[in-house]
Design a protein around this motif. Structure first.
Motif, PDB file in Angstrom:
ATOM      1  N   CYS A   1       0.827  -1.210   0.000  1.00  0.00           N
ATOM      2  CA  CYS A   1       0.000   0.000   0.000  1.00  0.00           C
ATOM      3  C   CYS A   1       0.863   1.263   0.000  1.00  0.00           C
ATOM      4  N   SER A   2       1.893   1.263   0.836  1.00  0.00           N
ATOM      5  CA  SER A   2       2.749   2.448   0.954  1.00  0.00           C
ATOM      6  C   SER A   2       3.515   2.712  -0.329  1.00  0.00           C
ATOM      7  N   ALA A   3       4.070   1.652  -0.915  1.00  0.00           N
ATOM      8  CA  ALA A   3       4.839   1.831  -2.145  1.00  0.00           C
ATOM      9  C   ALA A   3       3.947   2.362  -3.265  1.00  0.00           C
ATOM     10  N   LEU A   4       2.823   1.718  -3.468  1.00  0.00           N
ATOM     11  CA  LEU A   4       1.947   2.058  -4.585  1.00  0.00           C
ATOM     12  C   LEU A   4       1.200   3.367  -4.372  1.00  0.00           C
ATOM     13  N   ARG A   5       0.565   3.501  -3.218  1.00  0.00           N
ATOM     14  CA  ARG A   5      -0.351   4.619  -3.010  1.00  0.00           C
ATOM     15  C   ARG A   5       0.319   5.856  -2.424  1.00  0.00           C
ATOM     16  N   GLU A   6       1.346   5.672  -1.619  1.00  0.00           N
ATOM     17  CA  GLU A   6       2.006   6.828  -1.014  1.00  0.00           C
ATOM     18  C   GLU A   6       3.197   7.310  -1.828  1.00  0.00           C
ATOM     19  N   CYS A   7       3.887   6.377  -2.507  1.00  0.00           N
ATOM     20  CA  CYS A   7       5.114   6.742  -3.222  1.00  0.00           C
ATOM     21  C   CYS A   7       5.004   6.599  -4.732  1.00  0.00           C
ATOM     22  N   GLY A   8       3.934   5.994  -5.222  1.00  0.00           N
ATOM     23  CA  GLY A   8       3.770   5.828  -6.662  1.00  0.00           C
ATOM     24  C   GLY A   8       4.753   4.849  -7.279  1.00  0.00           C
ATOM     25  N   ILE A   9       5.184   3.873  -6.491  1.00  0.00           N
ATOM     26  CA  ILE A   9       6.164   2.895  -6.966  1.00  0.00           C
ATOM     27  C   ILE A   9       5.438   1.667  -7.503  1.00  0.00           C
ATOM     28  N   LYS A  10       5.653   1.354  -8.767  1.00  0.00           N
ATOM     29  CA  LYS A  10       5.068   0.152  -9.346  1.00  0.00           C
ATOM     30  C   LYS A  10       6.010  -0.527 -10.335  1.00  0.00           C
ATOM     31  N   GLU A  11       6.523   0.231 -11.283  1.00  0.00           N
ATOM     32  CA  GLU A  11       7.329  -0.359 -12.350  1.00  0.00           C
ATOM     33  C   GLU A  11       8.788  -0.592 -11.960  1.00  0.00           C
ATOM     34  N   ALA A  12       9.341   0.269 -11.114  1.00  0.00           N
ATOM     35  CA  ALA A  12      10.776   0.183 -10.793  1.00  0.00           C
ATOM     36  C   ALA A  12      11.186  -1.180 -10.234  1.00  0.00           C
ATOM     37  N   PRO A  13      10.508  -1.697  -9.202  1.00  0.00           N
ATOM     38  CA  PRO A  13      10.926  -3.006  -8.687  1.00  0.00           C
ATOM     39  C   PRO A  13      10.749  -4.127  -9.697  1.00  0.00           C
ATOM     40  N   ARG A  14       9.673  -4.102 -10.456  1.00  0.00           N
ATOM     41  CA  ARG A  14       9.446  -5.131 -11.473  1.00  0.00           C
ATOM     42  C   ARG A  14      10.533  -5.086 -12.544  1.00  0.00           C
ATOM     43  N   ARG A  15      10.933  -3.896 -12.916  1.00  0.00           N
ATOM     44  CA  ARG A  15      11.957  -3.755 -13.950  1.00  0.00           C
ATOM     45  C   ARG A  15      13.279  -4.364 -13.495  1.00  0.00           C
ATOM     46  N   LEU A  16      13.655  -4.095 -12.261  1.00  0.00           N
ATOM     47  CA  LEU A  16      14.900  -4.642 -11.718  1.00  0.00           C
ATOM     48  C   LEU A  16      14.817  -6.156 -11.550  1.00  0.00           C
ATOM     49  N   LEU A  17      13.690  -6.631 -11.046  1.00  0.00           N
ATOM     50  CA  LEU A  17      13.524  -8.070 -10.814  1.00  0.00           C
ATOM     51  C   LEU A  17      13.455  -8.845 -12.124  1.00  0.00           C
ATOM     52  N   ASP A  18      12.786  -8.285 -13.115  1.00  0.00           N
ATOM     53  CA  ASP A  18      12.665  -8.966 -14.402  1.00  0.00           C
ATOM     54  C   ASP A  18      14.012  -9.093 -15.113  1.00  0.00           C
ATOM     55  N   ALA A  19      14.964  -8.260 -14.713  1.00  0.00           N
ATOM     56  CA  ALA A  19      16.290  -8.300 -15.343  1.00  0.00           C
ATOM     57  C   ALA A  19      17.219  -9.325 -14.688  1.00  0.00           C
ATOM     58  N   VAL A  20      16.761  -9.968 -13.618  1.00  0.00           N
ATOM     59  CA  VAL A  20      17.589 -10.973 -12.937  1.00  0.00           C
ATOM     60  C   VAL A  20      17.553 -12.272 -13.739  1.00  0.00           C
ATOM     61  N   PRO A  21      18.697 -12.747 -14.225  1.00  0.00           N
ATOM     62  CA  PRO A  21      18.720 -14.001 -14.992  1.00  0.00           C
ATOM     63  C   PRO A  21      18.185 -15.175 -14.183  1.00  0.00           C
ATOM     64  N   GLY A  22      17.328 -15.967 -14.810  1.00  0.00           N
ATOM     65  CA  GLY A  22      16.768 -17.143 -14.160  1.00  0.00           C
ATOM     66  C   GLY A  22      15.469 -16.896 -13.434  1.00  0.00           C
ATOM     67  N   LEU A  23      15.054 -15.617 -13.343  1.00  0.00           N
ATOM     68  CA  LEU A  23      13.849 -15.277 -12.581  1.00  0.00           C
ATOM     69  C   LEU A  23      12.735 -14.843 -13.533  1.00  0.00           C
ATOM     70  N   GLU A  24      11.554 -15.412 -13.334  1.00  0.00           N
ATOM     71  CA  GLU A  24      10.400 -15.100 -14.182  1.00  0.00           C
ATOM     72  C   GLU A  24       9.254 -14.592 -13.323  1.00  0.00           C
ATOM     73  N   ARG A  25       8.582 -13.541 -13.805  1.00  0.00           N
ATOM     74  CA  ARG A  25       7.458 -12.967 -13.059  1.00  0.00           C
ATOM     75  C   ARG A  25       6.146 -13.600 -13.464  1.00  0.00           C
ATOM     76  N   LEU A  26       5.313 -13.921 -12.451  1.00  0.00           N
ATOM     77  CA  LEU A  26       3.957 -14.411 -12.654  1.00  0.00           C
ATOM     78  C   LEU A  26       3.033 -13.536 -11.815  1.00  0.00           C
ATOM     79  N   GLU A  27       2.330 -12.636 -12.463  1.00  0.00           N
ATOM     80  CA  GLU A  27       1.487 -11.703 -11.704  1.00  0.00           C
ATOM     81  C   GLU A  27       0.290 -12.430 -11.082  1.00  0.00           C
ATOM     82  N   MET A  28       0.035 -12.128  -9.822  1.00  0.00           N
ATOM     83  CA  MET A  28      -1.107 -12.725  -9.141  1.00  0.00           C
ATOM     84  C   MET A  28      -2.333 -11.825  -9.240  1.00  0.00           C
TER      85      MET A  28
END
Length: 244
Positions: A142-169
């Motif tokens: 809640c704090s990241a999304l609604r108070e700080c407007g953070i959404k894409e930055a963590p996903r962008r960094l995580l998606d760039a990690v070799p061997g790691l795949e994102r599955l949105e819930m």
């Protein structure tokens, strides 16, 4: 010249998840930052503020401003969007019309959550050394999304990690149920919300639930451990520091 960074380590990270703090330092140094830690730092004042103790919270917030004096070219970085949101937003109420208002505005402009600092300030979109095999699903706190407007930055960094795949819930932007004192005052509702979040994560088949906030992850992990669910929680800093 290295970017000077003052790190703020939240109370619960310091006491319960110190490795996450060390991993944040590891990542910041890897991208060329000069990391500084003030041993006098304590709390941002959020627990007292959320419980309605505004005067007490203001005292703690004043100490925060003293611990992180405004210096040109220096940033404050924290592994907690919750604490960053407190300083950016709630301090406005605490210091409105006070002598500290000017100091607060300076602090507000230079405090960042780890992933937004890496992506939005430094322009870093990957940590090349990071390695982690498996799948993850991301929880928007809640704090990241609604108070700080953070959404894409963590996903962008995580998606760039070799061997790691994102599955949105499903309902990845829905609260996990922690909310600080909310989990104490409304235990049954809080646990039900954690259950819903974990079940949504499990439905993806992911190995990990990742987020910017250890408070959310701590809450979810308690339910996972109690119910012996086959999924793990990881802070984004722990993922970015994995494998090297």
């Amino acid at each position: 010249m290295p970017t000077a960074v003052d790190i703020f380590i939240p109370c619960f990270v310091d006491q319960l998840f110190p490795q996450t703090a060390m991993n944040m330092v590891k990542v910041l140094e890897a991208v060329g930052c000069e990391v500084h830690y003030n041993n006098n730092q304590t709390c941002c004042g959020q627990p007292a503020y959320n419980a309605g103790y505004k005067a007490e919270s203001r005292e703690v917030a004043c100490k925060f401003l003293d611990d992180f004096p405004n210096e040109p070219g220096r940033y404050i970085v924290s592994p907690s969007a919750s604490c960053v949101g407190m300083v950016r937003n709630s301090y406005a109420e605490l210091f409105d019309g006070s002598p500290e208002q000017g100091r607060y505005h300076g602090t507000q402009r230079r405090i960042f959550e780890l992933t937004e600092f890496l992506v939005d300030v430094l322009g870093v979109t990957s940590i090349p050394q990071a390695r982690l095999s498996g799948t993850y699903t991301y929880h928007d706190s809640c704090s990241a999304l609604r108070e700080c407007g953070i959404k894409e930055a963590p996903r962008r960094l995580l998606d760039a990690v070799p061997g790691l795949e994102r599955l949105e819930m499903a309902e990845n932007e829905t609260c996990c149920g922690f909310g600080g004192t909310f989990a104490v005052k409304f235990e049954a509702i809080s646990v039900a919300m954690a259950e819903q979040k974990v079940e949504h994560a499990l439905a993806t088949g992911a190995n990990y639930i990742v987020s910017t906030d250890t408070s959310c992850l701590m809450h979810l992990d308690a339910y996972i451990r109690r119910e012996k669910k086959p999924i793990q929680t990881l802070h984004v800093a722990d993922v970015l520091a994995s494998g090297w």
